[in-house]
Design an enzyme around this catalytic site. Structure first.
Site, PDB file in Angstrom:
ATOM      1  N   HIS A 186       2.410   0.450  -1.382  1.00  0.00           N
ATOM      2  CA  HIS A 186       2.789   0.363  -0.196  1.00  0.00           C
ATOM      3  C   HIS A 186       4.337   0.071   0.060  1.00  0.00           C
ATOM      4  O   HIS A 186       4.732  -0.647  -0.828  1.00  0.00           O
ATOM      5  CB  HIS A 186       2.311  -0.997   0.568  1.00  0.00           C
ATOM      6  CG  HIS A 186       0.909  -0.816   1.040  1.00  0.00           C
ATOM      7  ND1 HIS A 186       0.292  -1.573   1.899  1.00  0.00           N
ATOM      8  CD2 HIS A 186      -0.267   0.353   0.913  1.00  0.00           C
ATOM      9  CE1 HIS A 186      -0.952  -1.143   2.323  1.00  0.00           C
ATOM     10  NE2 HIS A 186      -1.217  -0.044   1.753  1.00  0.00           N
ATOM     11  N   TYR A 198       1.584  -8.795   9.094  1.00  0.00           N
ATOM     12  CA  TYR A 198       1.590 -10.418   8.993  1.00  0.00           C
ATOM     13  C   TYR A 198       2.032 -10.721  10.459  1.00  0.00           C
ATOM     14  O   TYR A 198       3.272 -10.425  10.994  1.00  0.00           O
ATOM     15  CB  TYR A 198       2.797 -10.800   8.292  1.00  0.00           C
ATOM     16  CG  TYR A 198       2.289 -11.060   6.777  1.00  0.00           C
ATOM     17  CD1 TYR A 198       1.821 -11.761   6.136  1.00  0.00           C
ATOM     18  CD2 TYR A 198       2.455  -9.739   5.922  1.00  0.00           C
ATOM     19  CE1 TYR A 198       1.321 -11.837   4.723  1.00  0.00           C
ATOM     20  CE2 TYR A 198       2.014  -9.421   4.721  1.00  0.00           C
ATOM     21  CZ  TYR A 198       1.658 -10.551   4.167  1.00  0.00           C
ATOM     22  OH  TYR A 198       1.078 -10.426   2.717  1.00  0.00           O
ATOM     23  N   PRO A 242      -1.071 -18.750   0.808  1.00  0.00           N
ATOM     24  CA  PRO A 242      -1.540 -17.290   0.562  1.00  0.00           C
ATOM     25  C   PRO A 242      -0.410 -16.269   1.376  1.00  0.00           C
ATOM     26  O   PRO A 242      -0.666 -15.059   1.049  1.00  0.00           O
ATOM     27  CB  PRO A 242      -2.951 -16.765   0.969  1.00  0.00           C
ATOM     28  CG  PRO A 242      -3.251 -18.097   1.991  1.00  0.00           C
ATOM     29  CD  PRO A 242      -2.616 -19.357   1.394  1.00  0.00           C
ATOM     30  N   LYS A 261       1.309 -14.422  -3.564  1.00  0.00           N
ATOM     31  CA  LYS A 261       1.936 -14.803  -4.759  1.00  0.00           C
ATOM     32  C   LYS A 261       0.824 -15.330  -5.796  1.00  0.00           C
ATOM     33  O   LYS A 261       1.347 -15.524  -7.113  1.00  0.00           O
ATOM     34  CB  LYS A 261       3.035 -15.665  -4.621  1.00  0.00           C
ATOM     35  CG  LYS A 261       4.359 -15.057  -4.037  1.00  0.00           C
ATOM     36  CD  LYS A 261       4.959 -14.199  -4.933  1.00  0.00           C
ATOM     37  CE  LYS A 261       6.105 -13.293  -4.321  1.00  0.00           C
ATOM     38  NZ  LYS A 261       5.540 -12.005  -4.207  1.00  0.00           N
ATOM     39  N   TYR A 279       9.022 -10.624  -2.123  1.00  0.00           N
ATOM     40  CA  TYR A 279       7.656 -10.136  -1.745  1.00  0.00           C
ATOM     41  C   TYR A 279       7.140  -9.081  -2.856  1.00  0.00           C
ATOM     42  O   TYR A 279       6.085  -9.314  -3.384  1.00  0.00           O
ATOM     43  CB  TYR A 279       7.403  -9.419  -0.326  1.00  0.00           C
ATOM     44  CG  TYR A 279       6.130  -9.297   0.080  1.00  0.00           C
ATOM     45  CD1 TYR A 279       5.439 -10.016   0.765  1.00  0.00           C
ATOM     46  CD2 TYR A 279       5.441  -7.867  -0.336  1.00  0.00           C
ATOM     47  CE1 TYR A 279       4.075  -9.809   1.029  1.00  0.00           C
ATOM     48  CE2 TYR A 279       4.043  -7.599   0.241  1.00  0.00           C
ATOM     49  CZ  TYR A 279       3.555  -8.700   0.758  1.00  0.00           C
ATOM     50  OH  TYR A 279       2.096  -8.632   1.092  1.00  0.00           O
TER      51      TYR A 279
HETATM   52  C1  PHB Z   1      -5.554 -10.087   0.905  1.00  0.00           C
HETATM   53  O1  PHB Z   1      -5.488  -8.806   1.142  1.00  0.00           O
HETATM   54  O2  PHB Z   1      -6.321 -10.649   0.910  1.00  0.00           O
HETATM   55  C2  PHB Z   1      -4.129 -10.660   1.188  1.00  0.00           C
HETATM   56  C3  PHB Z   1      -2.944  -9.753   1.211  1.00  0.00           C
HETATM   57  C4  PHB Z   1      -1.911 -10.487   1.564  1.00  0.00           C
HETATM   58  C5  PHB Z   1      -1.868 -12.075   1.656  1.00  0.00           C
HETATM   59  C6  PHB Z   1      -2.724 -12.651   1.378  1.00  0.00           C
HETATM   60  C7  PHB Z   1      -3.973 -12.129   1.600  1.00  0.00           C
HETATM   61  O3  PHB Z   1      -0.312 -12.426   1.677  1.00  0.00           O
END
Ligand code: PHB
Ligand code: APR
Length: 389
Positions: free
Chosen positions: A72, A200, A292, A296, A384
């Site tokens: 990505h 997000y 989460p 990280k 990120y």
């Molecule tokens: C996930 O795919 O579980 C996931 C992806 C990004 C995040 C947290 C969890 O920031």
């Protein structure tokens, strides 16, 4: 039994450390409390920094990730229905790999088996002894029968609830913690992801995240109060709430279906210092937890493993102990920066019960700065996609 490095825990930290050490000819024994099936049934996050990707390749576990993982170049952010994209590649020349942590763990297990490394499951009552001497050892039981493992060093890779961290005396340990007043309700469903990249979403009703595992497996989360229980949330209620929080533009193509996993995880930031005591080193979740939001957790485990494996290679290869001596300081410098990133993403995007109108406006303004400032997006993209080791 005797080995050079006794590794407690067969999560990603323990298995990756064992893999890198065995490749370098350094003998290890991994002691895991649960069964292999149990370890592989845990569903965790799925975004790998590029440094993690390179480390996994170097560990000989990159083939399936490179075949099945999804690169990505960016992600979407949304603030109350206004969606914009952060192009990581444009902002900092890097990208991430979307590949589930469960798959990383499975690949590590297979690679460990191929190397003939020793991973012992169902090891109960693990206790660490004489860590301040030059002859540490580990006691444990298998089916109630006492066992002893002598070693040069112990790597505590046993997660947040393991035995390693509490073995360090309280007077030596410094702990830093922030518990957030909400959790994430997550579901996994056999449906195509709503978008080609992660979304997000900050919303007045609370945060939401649209993620994925592969083109036919989606992972979605919504922020919920800590008092909610999984049983309170039917699939229908989850999808309805998700649709209210994700940007309308994206929701048009949201395909829903039955959940195949549903759970609530609390959010916490936690760091323990130092990460070395005598002959014990702490690695991964045993030493630190991030919320989460910045994806990280696994990536910090990988950078700890990188620093520690380099230290062991220098020590066993050339008698140079500097890497082991400097492990805690080096690992912590990177950990604190990732802590800050995860905390700032979490603080910017969630609804906090204690926030007043001013603090709400600050959150919206931070999102607006990200949308409009190349510099702000570069900062986000660098963090990120992963700070350098
Ligand atoms: C996930 O795919 O579980 C996931 C992806 C990004 C995040 C947290 C969890 O920031
Ligand atoms: N004895 C032996 N093994 C133990 C003990 C113990 N007393 N306590 C815990 N373990 C095992 C757990 O069963 C688990 O398999 O240690 C392992 C720790 O694995 P993780 O919790 O996955 O921690 P880590 O390997 O550091 O992984 C870091 O994975 O857990 C996610 O969010 C985390 O993404 C991060 C990454």
């Amino acid at each position: 039994m005797r080995t050079k490095v006794a590794i407690i825990g067969a999560g990603p930290s323990g298995l990756l450390l064992s893999q890198l050490l065995n490749l370098a000819g350094i003998e290890t024994v991994v002691l895991e409390r649960k069964s292999r099936d149990y370890v592989l049934s845990r569903i965790r996050a799925g975004v790998l920094e590029w440094t993690t990707v390179q480390l996994l390749r170097a560990a000989g576990v990159g083939d399936r990730m490179d075949r099945e993982g999804m690169v990505h170049d960016g992600c979407y952010l949304s603030s109350n229905n206004n969606m914009f994209r952060v192009d990581f590649h444009e902002a900092c020349g890097k990208q991430v790999m979307v590949y589930g942590q469960t798959e990383v763990t499975r690949d590590l297990y297979d690679a460990q088996e191929a190397l003939g490394a020793t991973v012992i499951h169902d090891a109960e009552d693990v206790a660490l002894h004489d860590l301040e001497s030059d002859a540490p050892w580990v006691s444990y039981t298998i089916g109630g029968v006492p066992q002893r493992l002598d070693c040069d060093y112990v790597a505590g890779c046993d997660g947040f609830h393991g035995v390693s961290r509490p073995t360090i005396p309280e007077g030596v340990r410094r702990e830093y913690e922030k518990v957030y007043p909400f959790g994430w309700l997550g579901i996994l469903s056999r449906t195509p992801p709503v978008a080609e990249e992660l979304i997000y979403a900050a919303h007045d009703r609370g945060f939401a995240l649209a993620s994925m595992r592969n083109p036919m497996l989606s992972r979605y989360y919504i922020q919920v109060p800590l008092t909610d229980r999984v049983e309170d949330w039917s699939d229908e209620a989850f999808w309805a709430e998700l649709k209210l929080r994700l940007p309308e533009e994206a929701c048009k193509s949201l395909i829903t279906g039955p959940s195949i996993e549903k759970s609530i995880a609390p959010l916490r930031s936690f760091v323990t210092e130092p990460m070395r005591w005598g002959r014990l080193f702490l690695v991964g979740d045993a030493a630190h937890i991030v919320p989460p939001t910045g994806a990280k957790g696994l990536n910090l485990a990988a950078s700890d493993v990188f620093y520690l494996s380099q230290g062991f290679k220098d020590f066993y290869g050339a008698g140079d102990a500097a890497g082991l001596e400097g492990y805690s300081q080096k690992a912590l410098a990177r950990i604190w920066k990732a802590m800050r990133f995860s905390w700032s993403m979490t603080t910017m995007m969630h609804r906090f019960p204690e926030h007043n109108a001013y603090e709400r406006r600050m959150q919206d303004t931070e999102m607006a700065v990200l949308e409009t400032s190349d510099t702000a997006r570069k900062w986000m993209a660098e963090n990120y996609t992963g700070l350098p080791y």
